[in-house]
Design a protein around this motif. Structure first.
Motif, PDB file in Angstrom:
ATOM      1  N   ASN A  64       0.830  -1.198   0.000  1.00  0.00           N
ATOM      2  CA  ASN A  64       0.000   0.000   0.000  1.00  0.00           C
ATOM      3  C   ASN A  64       0.864   1.247   0.000  1.00  0.00           C
ATOM      4  O   ASN A  64       2.048   1.217   0.366  1.00  0.00           O
ATOM      5  CB  ASN A  64      -0.917   0.025   1.232  1.00  0.00           C
ATOM      6  N   THR A  65       0.258   2.348  -0.416  1.00  0.00           N
ATOM      7  CA  THR A  65       0.863   3.668  -0.291  1.00  0.00           C
ATOM      8  C   THR A  65      -0.225   4.648   0.109  1.00  0.00           C
ATOM      9  O   THR A  65      -1.334   4.607  -0.436  1.00  0.00           O
ATOM     10  CB  THR A  65       1.554   4.114  -1.596  1.00  0.00           C
ATOM     11  N   ARG A  66       0.059   5.494   1.116  1.00  0.00           N
ATOM     12  CA  ARG A  66      -0.920   6.461   1.619  1.00  0.00           C
ATOM     13  C   ARG A  66      -0.390   7.871   1.376  1.00  0.00           C
ATOM     14  O   ARG A  66       0.734   8.201   1.777  1.00  0.00           O
ATOM     15  CB  ARG A  66      -1.172   6.247   3.117  1.00  0.00           C
ATOM     16  N   ASN A  67      -1.227   8.693   0.753  1.00  0.00           N
ATOM     17  CA  ASN A  67      -0.874  10.075   0.454  1.00  0.00           C
ATOM     18  C   ASN A  67      -1.899  10.998   1.101  1.00  0.00           C
ATOM     19  O   ASN A  67      -3.103  10.864   0.859  1.00  0.00           O
ATOM     20  CB  ASN A  67      -0.832  10.303  -1.060  1.00  0.00           C
ATOM     21  N   TYR A  68      -1.425  11.927   1.913  1.00  0.00           N
ATOM     22  CA  TYR A  68      -2.305  12.874   2.598  1.00  0.00           C
ATOM     23  C   TYR A  68      -2.444  14.151   1.781  1.00  0.00           C
ATOM     24  O   TYR A  68      -1.490  14.589   1.117  1.00  0.00           O
ATOM     25  CB  TYR A  68      -1.753  13.193   3.990  1.00  0.00           C
ATOM     26  N   ASP A  69      -3.649  14.739   1.834  1.00  0.00           N
ATOM     27  CA  ASP A  69      -3.909  15.950   1.074  1.00  0.00           C
ATOM     28  C   ASP A  69      -2.959  17.075   1.473  1.00  0.00           C
ATOM     29  O   ASP A  69      -2.505  17.853   0.627  1.00  0.00           O
ATOM     30  CB  ASP A  69      -5.356  16.408   1.284  1.00  0.00           C
ATOM     31  N   GLN A  70      -2.667  17.168   2.772  1.00  0.00           N
ATOM     32  CA  GLN A  70      -1.711  18.161   3.266  1.00  0.00           C
ATOM     33  C   GLN A  70      -0.413  17.445   3.604  1.00  0.00           C
ATOM     34  O   GLN A  70      -0.406  16.491   4.385  1.00  0.00           O
ATOM     35  CB  GLN A  70      -2.267  18.869   4.505  1.00  0.00           C
ATOM     36  N   GLN A  71       0.681  17.906   3.012  1.00  0.00           N
ATOM     37  CA  GLN A  71       1.956  17.226   3.211  1.00  0.00           C
ATOM     38  C   GLN A  71       2.360  17.216   4.678  1.00  0.00           C
ATOM     39  O   GLN A  71       2.894  16.229   5.178  1.00  0.00           O
ATOM     40  CB  GLN A  71       3.043  17.900   2.375  1.00  0.00           C
ATOM     41  N   PHE A  72       2.084  18.328   5.383  1.00  0.00           N
ATOM     42  CA  PHE A  72       2.402  18.430   6.814  1.00  0.00           C
ATOM     43  C   PHE A  72       1.104  18.595   7.604  1.00  0.00           C
ATOM     44  O   PHE A  72       0.216  19.344   7.191  1.00  0.00           O
ATOM     45  CB  PHE A  72       3.320  19.630   7.083  1.00  0.00           C
ATOM     46  N   ASP A  73       0.996  17.892   8.739  1.00  0.00           N
ATOM     47  CA  ASP A  73      -0.175  18.086   9.581  1.00  0.00           C
ATOM     48  C   ASP A  73       0.041  19.292  10.503  1.00  0.00           C
ATOM     49  O   ASP A  73       1.056  19.992  10.404  1.00  0.00           O
ATOM     50  CB  ASP A  73      -0.498  16.824  10.376  1.00  0.00           C
ATOM     51  N   GLN A  74      -0.898  19.536  11.413  1.00  0.00           N
ATOM     52  CA  GLN A  74      -0.820  20.720  12.269  1.00  0.00           C
ATOM     53  C   GLN A  74       0.387  20.711  13.192  1.00  0.00           C
ATOM     54  O   GLN A  74       0.840  21.761  13.639  1.00  0.00           O
ATOM     55  CB  GLN A  74      -2.095  20.812  13.119  1.00  0.00           C
ATOM     56  N   SER A  75       0.911  19.526  13.479  1.00  0.00           N
ATOM     57  CA  SER A  75       2.081  19.416  14.350  1.00  0.00           C
ATOM     58  C   SER A  75       3.390  19.376  13.571  1.00  0.00           C
ATOM     59  O   SER A  75       4.467  19.210  14.154  1.00  0.00           O
ATOM     60  CB  SER A  75       1.964  18.147  15.214  1.00  0.00           C
ATOM     61  N   GLY A  76       3.317  19.520  12.247  1.00  0.00           N
ATOM     62  CA  GLY A  76       4.525  19.546  11.435  1.00  0.00           C
ATOM     63  C   GLY A  76       5.036  18.193  10.996  1.00  0.00           C
ATOM     64  O   GLY A  76       6.149  18.094  10.477  1.00  0.00           O
ATOM     65  N   PHE A  77       4.230  17.139  11.183  1.00  0.00           N
ATOM     66  CA  PHE A  77       4.642  15.801  10.781  1.00  0.00           C
ATOM     67  C   PHE A  77       4.134  15.481   9.376  1.00  0.00           C
ATOM     68  O   PHE A  77       3.059  15.920   8.977  1.00  0.00           O
ATOM     69  CB  PHE A  77       4.099  14.753  11.753  1.00  0.00           C
ATOM     70  N   ARG A  78       4.915  14.701   8.652  1.00  0.00           N
ATOM     71  CA  ARG A  78       4.495  14.176   7.358  1.00  0.00           C
ATOM     72  C   ARG A  78       4.050  12.726   7.558  1.00  0.00           C
ATOM     73  O   ARG A  78       4.851  11.869   7.910  1.00  0.00           O
ATOM     74  CB  ARG A  78       5.641  14.235   6.349  1.00  0.00           C
ATOM     75  N   ARG A  79       2.766  12.461   7.315  1.00  0.00           N
ATOM     76  CA  ARG A  79       2.221  11.143   7.622  1.00  0.00           C
ATOM     77  C   ARG A  79       2.106  10.237   6.399  1.00  0.00           C
ATOM     78  O   ARG A  79       1.649   9.102   6.516  1.00  0.00           O
ATOM     79  CB  ARG A  79       0.859  11.291   8.295  1.00  0.00           C
TER      80      ARG A  79
END
Length: 222
Positions: free
Chosen positions: A67-82
């Motif tokens: 699998n591969t998961r891509n988030y709409d926002q590269q960084f979340d509110q805490s500055g992490f890339r998920r």
């Protein structure tokens, strides 16, 4: 999209590819709106399973899920890339022992590599065991045990390792009356941080079957 080749009484190959789209509604907290859009993501995955049967309710199988998961926002509110990509591979057996004891055992390995170097790469064995036993015709006892890594939206951690055991007894008191009792113990250990969650649940229920597909019951959970 997928394809199944073979016969369920001998050997069967099941291969497919798909996508999951997950979006979250905004929430209103006690101190104002809670932004949840950084959790929206798209997952592209493949699934493959090969099963070989040895008669009725006995067989061996292999399965794999990249699998591969891509988030709409590269960084979340805490500055992490998920965003991440990985694979889960397992081998298992289904075995019917004298029609009174059914066993399903599965063991494998999970690998998930995250875009954020603070999360790094997660490697974790996974084990599942399911037992179903009929000590008598009106009584069934089941035990399920699980050890696995799962992804979750913890702020400092990409996910947690779950250890869970569920034991359940179902007994037909008399015709159309069914009593059940279950106990569940779960511990989730977050990766990369010294935090864990535990849950212990006991459940009792009594059900009456009026007709096929219709029932009424009472349930107590602690």
């Amino acid at each position: 999209v997928g394809a199944i080749v073979g016969h369920y009484e001998t050997s069967l190959l099941d291969v497919r590819i798909g996508t999951n789209r997950t979006t979250y509604d905004p929430l209103q907290g006690s101190q104002g709106p809670i932004v949840t859009s950084d959790r929206d993501n798209t997952e592209l995955f493949g699934e493959g399973q090969f099963r070989h049967a040895f008669g009725d309710r006995r067989g061996l199988y292999l399965k794999v899920r990249p699998n591969t998961r891509n988030y709409d926002q590269q960084f979340d509110q805490s500055g992490f890339r998920r965003g991440s990509n990985g694979v889960r591979a397992d081998a298992g057996v289904d075995w019917d022992i004298d029609s009174a004891l059914l066993v399903n055992a599965e063991v494998g390995y999970q690998h998930q590599a995250y875009d954020d170097p603070r999360f790094g790469t997660i490697g974790e064995p996974d084990v599942r065991l399911k037992l179903s036993w009929w000590p008598s015709l009106p009584t069934n006892v089941t035990v399920n045990a699980t050890h696995e890594y799962y992804e979750a939206f913890f702020v400092p951690s990409p996910g947690a390792v779950r250890n869970k055991v569920v034991a359940r007894v179902d007994h037909e008191l008399r015709r159309r009356w069914l009593a059940s009792a279950s106990v569940s113990v779960e511990r989730d250990d977050l990766r990369n941080v010294p935090t864990h969650y535990t849950a212990e649940i006991a459940d009792l229920s009594l059900k009456y079957l009026f007709a096929e597909g219709f029932s009424a019951g009472v349930d107590y959970t602690f």
